[in-house]
Design a protein around this motif. Structure first.
Motif, PDB file in Angstrom:
ATOM      1  N   ASP A  10       0.812  -1.213   0.000  1.00 24.96           N
ATOM      2  CA  ASP A  10       0.000   0.000   0.000  1.00 24.96           C
ATOM      3  C   ASP A  10       0.843   1.260   0.000  1.00 24.96           C
ATOM      4  N   ARG A  11       2.049   1.167   0.559  1.00 26.45           N
ATOM      5  CA  ARG A  11       2.928   2.327   0.640  1.00 26.45           C
ATOM      6  C   ARG A  11       4.348   1.903   0.283  1.00 26.45           C
ATOM      7  N   ILE A  12       4.991   2.680  -0.548  1.00 23.64           N
ATOM      8  CA  ILE A  12       6.392   2.425  -0.843  1.00 23.64           C
ATOM      9  C   ILE A  12       7.173   3.729  -0.718  1.00 23.64           C
ATOM     10  N   VAL A  13       8.450   3.581  -0.458  1.00 24.78           N
ATOM     11  CA  VAL A  13       9.383   4.704  -0.392  1.00 24.78           C
ATOM     12  C   VAL A  13      10.414   4.502  -1.488  1.00 24.78           C
ATOM     13  N   ALA A  14      10.750   5.581  -2.178  1.00 22.28           N
ATOM     14  CA  ALA A  14      11.804   5.542  -3.195  1.00 22.28           C
ATOM     15  C   ALA A  14      12.751   6.709  -2.939  1.00 22.28           C
ATOM     16  N   VAL A  15      14.037   6.411  -2.824  1.00 17.10           N
ATOM     17  CA  VAL A  15      15.006   7.466  -2.539  1.00 17.10           C
ATOM     18  C   VAL A  15      16.127   7.433  -3.567  1.00 17.10           C
ATOM     19  N   GLY A  16      16.656   8.623  -3.852  1.00 14.36           N
ATOM     20  CA  GLY A  16      17.768   8.739  -4.783  1.00 14.36           C
ATOM     21  C   GLY A  16      18.677   9.877  -4.382  1.00 14.36           C
ATOM     22  N   PRO A 103       6.327   2.347   5.231  1.00 16.42           N
ATOM     23  CA  PRO A 103       6.245   1.694   3.928  1.00 16.42           C
ATOM     24  C   PRO A 103       6.283   0.174   4.001  1.00 16.42           C
ATOM     25  N   ASP A 104       5.729  -0.422   2.979  1.00 21.71           N
ATOM     26  CA  ASP A 104       5.813  -1.872   2.812  1.00 21.71           C
ATOM     27  C   ASP A 104       7.044  -2.272   2.015  1.00 21.71           C
ATOM     28  N   LEU A 105       7.637  -1.306   1.320  1.00 24.48           N
ATOM     29  CA  LEU A 105       8.799  -1.557   0.466  1.00 24.48           C
ATOM     30  C   LEU A 105       9.594  -0.267   0.321  1.00 24.48           C
ATOM     31  N   VAL A 106      10.923  -0.403   0.322  1.00 27.62           N
ATOM     32  CA  VAL A 106      11.811   0.744   0.121  1.00 27.62           C
ATOM     33  C   VAL A 106      12.710   0.457  -1.080  1.00 27.62           C
ATOM     34  N   LEU A 107      12.758   1.387  -2.015  1.00 25.43           N
ATOM     35  CA  LEU A 107      13.641   1.312  -3.174  1.00 25.43           C
ATOM     36  C   LEU A 107      14.747   2.338  -2.976  1.00 25.43           C
ATOM     37  N   ALA A 108      15.995   1.891  -3.040  1.00 23.89           N
ATOM     38  CA  ALA A 108      17.129   2.756  -2.700  1.00 23.89           C
ATOM     39  C   ALA A 108      18.359   2.325  -3.484  1.00 23.89           C
ATOM     40  N   PRO A 109      19.417   3.147  -3.489  1.00 17.10           N
ATOM     41  CA  PRO A 109      20.659   2.719  -4.142  1.00 17.10           C
ATOM     42  C   PRO A 109      21.281   1.515  -3.418  1.00 17.10           C
ATOM     43  N   ARG A 110      22.223   0.870  -4.096  1.00 15.33           N
ATOM     44  CA  ARG A 110      22.967  -0.245  -3.501  1.00 15.33           C
ATOM     45  C   ARG A 110      24.140   0.288  -2.675  1.00 15.33           C
ATOM     46  N   THR A 111      24.465  -0.385  -1.598  1.00 17.78           N
ATOM     47  CA  THR A 111      25.647   0.010  -0.826  1.00 17.78           C
ATOM     48  C   THR A 111      26.929  -0.225  -1.613  1.00 17.78           C
ATOM     49  N   GLU A 112      26.893  -1.132  -2.608  1.00 17.10           N
ATOM     50  CA  GLU A 112      28.085  -1.438  -3.406  1.00 17.10           C
ATOM     51  C   GLU A 112      28.296  -0.459  -4.555  1.00 17.10           C
ATOM     52  N   ASP A 113      27.404   0.495  -4.725  1.00 17.66           N
ATOM     53  CA  ASP A 113      27.514   1.448  -5.818  1.00 17.66           C
ATOM     54  C   ASP A 113      28.798   2.252  -5.690  1.00 17.66           C
ATOM     55  N   HIS A 115      29.525   5.213  -6.838  1.00 14.73           N
ATOM     56  CA  HIS A 115      29.356   6.654  -6.661  1.00 14.73           C
ATOM     57  C   HIS A 115      29.167   6.953  -5.178  1.00 14.73           C
ATOM     58  N   GLN A 116      29.954   7.875  -4.642  1.00 20.21           N
ATOM     59  CA  GLN A 116      29.925   8.127  -3.206  1.00 20.21           C
ATOM     60  C   GLN A 116      28.575   8.632  -2.720  1.00 20.21           C
ATOM     61  N   ASP A 117      27.860   9.382  -3.549  1.00 17.67           N
ATOM     62  CA  ASP A 117      26.530   9.849  -3.153  1.00 17.67           C
ATOM     63  C   ASP A 117      25.551   8.681  -3.035  1.00 17.67           C
ATOM     64  N   HIS A 118      25.635   7.762  -3.981  1.00 10.66           N
ATOM     65  CA  HIS A 118      24.731   6.609  -3.977  1.00 10.66           C
ATOM     66  C   HIS A 118      25.001   5.704  -2.774  1.00 10.66           C
ATOM     67  N   ALA A 122      22.732   4.889   0.567  1.00 10.90           N
ATOM     68  CA  ALA A 122      22.370   3.497   0.830  1.00 10.90           C
ATOM     69  C   ALA A 122      22.699   3.092   2.258  1.00 10.90           C
ATOM     70  N   ARG A 123      23.815   3.580   2.783  1.00 14.03           N
ATOM     71  CA  ARG A 123      24.203   3.220   4.146  1.00 14.03           C
ATOM     72  C   ARG A 123      23.312   3.868   5.197  1.00 14.03           C
ATOM     73  N   LEU A 124      22.615   4.947   4.820  1.00 20.27           N
ATOM     74  CA  LEU A 124      21.724   5.608   5.765  1.00 20.27           C
ATOM     75  C   LEU A 124      20.391   4.883   5.935  1.00 20.27           C
ATOM     76  N   LEU A 125      19.975   4.174   4.911  1.00 18.15           N
ATOM     77  CA  LEU A 125      18.637   3.587   4.936  1.00 18.15           C
ATOM     78  C   LEU A 125      18.407   2.619   6.095  1.00 18.15           C
ATOM     79  N   PRO A 126      19.327   1.695   6.377  1.00 17.16           N
ATOM     80  CA  PRO A 126      19.066   0.756   7.479  1.00 17.16           C
ATOM     81  C   PRO A 126      18.983   1.419   8.850  1.00 17.16           C
ATOM     82  N   THR A 127      19.522   2.619   9.001  1.00 13.33           N
ATOM     83  CA  THR A 127      19.442   3.296  10.293  1.00 13.33           C
ATOM     84  C   THR A 127      18.049   3.836  10.556  1.00 13.33           C
ATOM     85  N   ALA A 128      17.274   4.070   9.506  1.00 10.18           N
ATOM     86  CA  ALA A 128      15.917   4.602   9.662  1.00 10.18           C
ATOM     87  C   ALA A 128      14.855   3.553   9.370  1.00 10.18           C
ATOM     88  N   PHE A 129      15.077   2.740   8.341  1.00  8.86           N
ATOM     89  CA  PHE A 129      14.116   1.714   7.955  1.00  8.86           C
ATOM     90  C   PHE A 129      14.674   0.353   8.376  1.00  8.86           C
TER      91      PHE A 129
END
Length: 215
Positions: A10-16, A103-113, A115-118, A122-129
Motif C-alpha cells: 500500500d505504501r512504498i518509499v523511493a530514494v535517490g 512503507p511496505d517496500l523501500v527502493l534505494a541505491p545499492r551500498t556497493e555502488d 558513486h559516493q553519493d549513492h 544506501a548506508r543511511l537507509l538501514p538506520t531509519a528503515f
C-alpha cells in the motif's frame, strides 16, 4: 526461478541521491507496481537538484513513472558529488521521511555502488528503515560497478520499452552523457531478464531478509 511475494503493498518509499536515479534504477518496477495498485502511496526523496531544472524534470518524470499513485516528492539542494560532506543533512532528511510513512517496500541505491553519493545514501537507509524490505537498485555508468544481484523484478516488453521512452523524454539534461541511451538501458534490462528467465527485468540487492517458512 524461486518467487517470493511481498504481500499487499500500500505504501512504498523511493530514494535517490540525484534526480533520475530512482527512474533509472527502478522505473520499470514503479510502473509495474503503480499500474497493478491504483492509489498506492509513493513517498520519494531526492537529495540533490532542488531549485534547478532537474527538480522539474524529476517531478514530471516520477509523475509518469507512478501513474495513478499518491505521489509525494521532496527534492533537496545538497550539492552533487558531496553527499559524504553533508552527512547530517542527508541523515535528517531520511529520518524525516521515515517519520511520515510506514512503507511496505523501500527502493534505494545499492551500498556497493561506486558513486559516493549513492553508496552514502544506501548506508543511511538501514538506520531509519530497520524492519523494512529494502531493495537496492543498480545504475549503469562508466565506473563498471555492476555486480551479481540477488533479486529481480521481471518487466514486460511493454514496460521495458516505456521505461526507456520516459527516461529519454523527461531528462533532457542527461542526454549528452555517453551512457545515457536506449541501448544501455534496454541492454541491461535484457541481461537481467536472462538471469531470471524473463525477457526483461530490473535487478536489486537485498542485504537482509527474514523468511517465514512455518506457515
Amino acid at each position: 526461478m524461486i518467487k517470493l511475494g511481498a504481500g499487499r503493498l500500500d505504501r512504498i518509499v523511493a530514494v535517490g541521491a540525484h534526480c533520475d536515479d530512482i527512474a533509472i534504477g527502478a522505473g520499470g518496477t514503479l510502473l509495474t507496481l503503480c499500474r497493478a495498485r491504483p492509489g498506492i502511496r509513493v513517498d520519494a526523496l531526492v537529495l540533490s537538484g532542488g531549485g534547478t531544472e532537474r527538480e522539474q524534470e524529476e517531478q514530471d518524470a516520477l509523475a509518469s513513472f507512478c501513474p495513478g499513485a499518491d505521489l509525494r516528492l521532496t527534492v533537496l539542494k545538497l550539492p552533487d558529488g558531496r553527499m559524504p560532506a553533508h552527512w547530517e543533512e542527508a541523515k535528517s532528511a531520511v529520518e524525516e521521511l521515515r517519520a511520515r510513512t510506514e512503507p511496505d517496500l523501500v527502493l534505494a541505491p545499492r551500498t556497493e555502488d561506486a558513486h559516493q553519493d549513492h553508496s552514502g545514501l544506501a548506508r543511511l537507509l538501514p538506520t531509519a528503515f530497520r524492519d523494512h524490505l529494502v531493495l537496492g537498485y543498480e545504475i549503469v555508468k562508466w565506473d563498471g560497478d555492476l555486480g551479481r544481484p540477488t533479486a529481480y523484478q521481471p518487466l514486460s516488453p511493454e514496460i521495458a520499452e516505456e521505461k526507456v521512452r520516459l527516461l529519454q523524454e523527461h531528462y533532457p539534461s542527461q542526454r549528452h552523457r555517453p551512457w545515457y541511451d536506449r541501448e544501455a538501458f534496454l541492454g541491461l534490462a535484457r541481461i537481467r531478464g536472462i538471469e531470471c528467465h524473463a525477457r526483461y527485468a530490473e535487478a536489486f540487492s537485498v542485504t537482509k531478509l527474514t523468511l517465514d517458512l512455518g506457515e
